[in-house]
Structures are given as C-alpha cells and as structure tokens.
Scaffold this active site. Structure first.
Site, short mmCIF file in Angstrom:
data_model
loop_
_atom_site.label_atom_id
_atom_site.label_comp_id
_atom_site.label_asym_id
_atom_site.label_seq_id
_atom_site.Cartn_x
_atom_site.Cartn_y
_atom_site.Cartn_z
N ASN A 173 -4.88 7.47 7.96
CA ASN A 173 -4.60 6.86 6.65
C ASN A 173 -3.11 6.90 6.36
O ASN A 173 -2.49 5.90 6.07
CB ASN A 173 -5.39 7.61 5.57
CG ASN A 173 -5.29 6.95 4.22
OD1 ASN A 173 -4.20 6.83 3.66
ND2 ASN A 173 -6.41 6.47 3.69
N ASN A 220 -6.07 11.64 2.24
CA ASN A 220 -5.35 10.38 2.04
C ASN A 220 -3.85 10.62 2.15
O ASN A 220 -3.34 10.91 3.23
CB ASN A 220 -5.78 9.79 0.69
CG ASN A 220 -5.48 8.32 0.58
OD1 ASN A 220 -4.35 7.90 0.80
ND2 ASN A 220 -6.47 7.51 0.25
N HIS A 279 -0.39 0.45 7.17
CA HIS A 279 -1.05 1.27 6.14
C HIS A 279 -0.01 2.30 5.68
O HIS A 279 1.04 1.90 5.19
CB HIS A 279 -2.30 1.86 6.81
CG HIS A 279 -3.31 2.45 5.88
ND1 HIS A 279 -4.55 2.87 6.33
CD2 HIS A 279 -3.28 2.73 4.56
CE1 HIS A 279 -5.23 3.35 5.29
NE2 HIS A 279 -4.49 3.28 4.22
N GLU A 311 0.80 -1.23 0.00
CA GLU A 311 0.00 0.00 0.00
C GLU A 311 0.83 1.27 0.00
O GLU A 311 0.53 2.23 -0.69
CB GLU A 311 -0.95 -0.01 1.21
CG GLU A 311 -2.20 0.84 1.00
CD GLU A 311 -2.04 2.32 1.31
OE1 GLU A 311 -2.86 3.11 0.83
OE2 GLU A 311 -1.10 2.70 2.03
N ASP A 370 -4.02 8.73 -4.41
CA ASP A 370 -3.81 8.00 -3.16
C ASP A 370 -2.55 8.52 -2.47
O ASP A 370 -2.48 9.70 -2.12
CB ASP A 370 -3.76 6.49 -3.47
CG ASP A 370 -4.07 5.62 -2.26
OD1 ASP A 370 -3.57 5.95 -1.17
OD2 ASP A 370 -4.78 4.61 -2.38
N ASN A 371 -1.51 7.72 -2.29
CA ASN A 371 -0.31 8.21 -1.60
C ASN A 371 0.52 9.14 -2.48
O ASN A 371 0.48 9.04 -3.71
CB ASN A 371 0.55 7.03 -1.16
CG ASN A 371 -0.07 6.29 -0.01
OD1 ASN A 371 -0.29 6.86 1.05
ND2 ASN A 371 -0.39 5.02 -0.22
N HIS A 411 -3.53 -0.64 11.97
CA HIS A 411 -4.95 -0.83 12.32
C HIS A 411 -5.14 -2.16 13.03
O HIS A 411 -5.78 -3.08 12.48
CB HIS A 411 -5.83 -0.79 11.06
CG HIS A 411 -5.72 0.48 10.28
ND1 HIS A 411 -6.08 1.71 10.77
CD2 HIS A 411 -5.27 0.71 9.02
CE1 HIS A 411 -5.88 2.64 9.86
NE2 HIS A 411 -5.38 2.06 8.78
#
Ligand SMILES: *[C@@H]1O[C@H](CO)[C@@H](O)[C@H](O)[C@H]1NC(C)=O
Length: 358
Positions: A168, A224, A114, A53, A269-270, A134
């Site tokens: 996140n 994010n 994450h 991720e 996203d990232n 998480h």
C-alpha cells in the site's frame, strides 16, 4: 434431534454473520455524520480529476503526487488511463501540476502508482522516488532517480518480493531500502474482500533492503500509510480499518518495537510528517462505507487531521478540514509546506490551500 441440531447450527451461523456485519459496519464508521470545517484560500488544482492518492514534499518545496490509482473495489474516473507522477512547485505563487516524464524502458502503459516516498542521498544530493506500483493488479516497488532539470524520472529498478504481495505505502530509509505496508493478506480479490469483512488482522509491515527482507510488525487489519519521525527514531503506521496510528521504535537491526497506539474516530490513510515540528498530518475517510461502496448520490467526504506531540501522554488531535464530498471526495493524504496545505484523494481531485496560521 436432527432438526433441532440443524436449527441450532443455522442460528449459530446467522448470529456469527450478523455479528460480523455489525463489526464490519463499525470498522467502516458507516454511520458517522460530518460537521463541515471550511478553510479560506483553497482551490482545487487544475488538471487533477482522477486521484492524487499520495504526496511527498522535498525540503525545497517540490511536491510529488501519485495520480490515477486504480484499486480493486474503489471508484475510478479514468479506469483506462495509465497513472502518472505529477510535480508541483510549492514555492510558486500559483503552483500548477506538471506531469513528470519517465525514462525509456519503463512500461508507462501499466503504471498504477499508489504510495510514494522520496529519499535524498546525503552523499551526492541525489533525489530518489520510491513508488508502489500495481501493474496488472500485482504489487511492485519502482525506484526512480529524479532529474530536476528535465522534469524527469529515470527508472532504476523494479522490486518484487514474496513478502510484498499487496503493498500500500512505503517509507524510504536508504537509497535502496524501505519499510512497506501490506494492506491485505490475500491477493485474490474475493478472498481479499472476505478478509476485510471477517476482520482478520493479518496484514503487516516489511523491511526491505537488497541484503535483507523481513517482517517487522504484524497484526494490522489493513496497514496503510507509513512514515518516519524527523529524528529517524520512530515509525508511524496507520491501520485504516482500526482507526488508529501505531508508533513503533526503530531498532538498529531495523526491527520495530511497539511504543503506543493513538486511537482516532476516522479511517486514517496516508501519513505525512512535517519535518520541523514533527506533527503528523493525514487525509482520512470519515465514512469508509461510502468509500468502499461508491454511490454518486451519497458521496464519501474528506477529513484532514493534524496530530501534535504523538509521543506525549496527551497528543493534540485537530480536525483541520472536513467536507462532505461537494468539493473533495475520499481524501487520502494531507501535506504542509510552510503555510501551504495540499490535500490529495484516492480517485478525485486535489485541494491547495494557503493557511492563515498553523
Ligand atoms: C454538502 O455541503 C455543501 C456545502 O457545505 C452543501 O451545500 C450541500 O448541501 C451538502 N450536501 C449534502 C448531500 O449534505
């Protein structure tokens, strides 16, 4: 009269729900079609099948990869396997990911990594790895020290805070301080889904240090990826549901001042910042509907973009790689080290490419 009122009320409710559905699909870019863009000299990395991720790279070419994320509502190919941190040496001719050992005392069985961020302490060159975790679907930040000789992470502490209910991603700004994004306002899974559907812009960015914790930015639909410019002056925040990157100026008291918003046509996203050029690289979701409603007959694709000169009046946005899911599903991060490109995904493989040019 009563009947008329009822009919009117039902009409209003249906119109409201209909409008929300249309906006929801729009936020997910549910109808976007993909034109593939291929790159030569790419292969998927062996041993990564259940997500990569987030990725961060040290100046010496060592890349950390967070693998095996389980996230509510998102596909997982290894739902019962704990997550892990992998290390990849990008100075190797043929890099192979290795799993980092984690020191005793840390609960590896519930590890669900994450967003990640590295930090090098200038005082003694110690390398710290900050990991959003998480365990049991809660949110914590785990702080590790990296011991290169042993390919190991020594767990230093777990950080939990009321202002960090749904973390996140994060960017470390000190040996024990960071900025982090909350991607939901509600923690409850059903409420969190409803929040996304209704389009509430209630997510935020938090500054954390042992001395002070505060909200520094708010009003994101789904905050994010977060990162920092090489000169340490600006913070970049991706709002995945609003298809944009926010640029904020970092003030001396760690508060943030909005500078501009770069609108894009994809779910960002990232964010990775190339340290010499300052270019922003991102793994994006061209069609969020396919990501959030997984269907193996209609796979989510991948899209890598590069943003140059984000502070200028005309930033240059380049689609570097686009795939319909046949090679890579749900790209969430793209990082470069020299001419080597590494693309990670929320729950699928990781792609390694040697670019001819940048
Ligand atoms: C996806 O792309 C591959 C390669 O470009 C192609 O062979 C395949 O038919 C495409 N699949 C779909 C579902 O469009």
């Amino acid at each position: 009269m009563g009947k008329l009122l009822t009919v009117t009320l039902i009409g209003i409710i249906l119109a409201f729900v209909g409008e929300r559905i249309i906006r929801f699909r729009d936020r997910l870019r549910s109808s976007r079609e993909l034109e593939p863009i291929e790159l030569p000299n790419c292969h998927v990395l062996k041993g990564i099948e259940a997500g990569s991720e987030d990725i961060d790279i040290l100046p010496n070419g060592l890349a950390f990869i967070s693998a095996g994320l389980r996230y509510p509502g998102i596909q997982s190919f290894a739902p019962d396997k704990p997550g892990e941190i992998l290390l990849l040496d990008l100075t190797d001719e043929n890099p192979v990911p290795v799993q980092l050992k984690i020191s005793h005392g840390f609960d590896v069985d519930s590890f669900n990594p994450h967003g990640i961020s590295t930090y090098i302490d200038q005082k003694d060159d110690s390398v710290y790895l900050f990991v959003v975790n998480h365990p049991q679907m809660t949110s914590t930040v785990e702080l590790f020290k990296f011991v290169e000789e042993e390919n190991a992470l020594v767990h230093l502490k777990t950080i939990r805070h009321d202002l960090l209910p749904s973390i996140n991603d994060l960017i470390a700004v000190g040996p024990d301080s960071f900025y982090a994004t909350n991607d939901h306002y509600f923690i409850n899974h059903i409420m969190a889904q409803l929040e996304k559907f209704l389009g509430l812009a209630w997510t935020n960015v938090i500054y954390y240090s042992p001395k002070e914790v505060k909200e520094v930015a708010k009003g994101f639909y789904f905050a994010n990826g977060i990162n920092i410019s090489p000169d340490n002056k600006y913070i970049y925040i991706a709002d995945i549901s609003d298809h944009n990157i926010h640029v904020m100026k970092k003030n001396s008291d760690w508060s943030l001042t909005p500078v501009k918003v770069l609108q894009l046509d994809t779910l960002v996203d990232n964010l990775f910042v190339e340290p010499t050029t300052g270019d922003i690289w991102s793994g994006c979701h061209p069609n969020g509907w396919k990501l959030f409603f997984h269907d193996s007959d209609n796979l989510p694709g991948s899209e890598v973009i590069r943003v140059q000169d984000i502070l200028s009046e005309n930033p240059i946005v380049t689609q570097v790689y686009v795939n319909n899911g046949s090679v890579l599903q749900a790209s969430s991060v793209a990082c470069v080290y020299g001419r080597k490109l590494l693309v990670g995904t929320v729950y699928h493989r990781a792609l390694y490419c040697e670019l001819d040019e940048l």
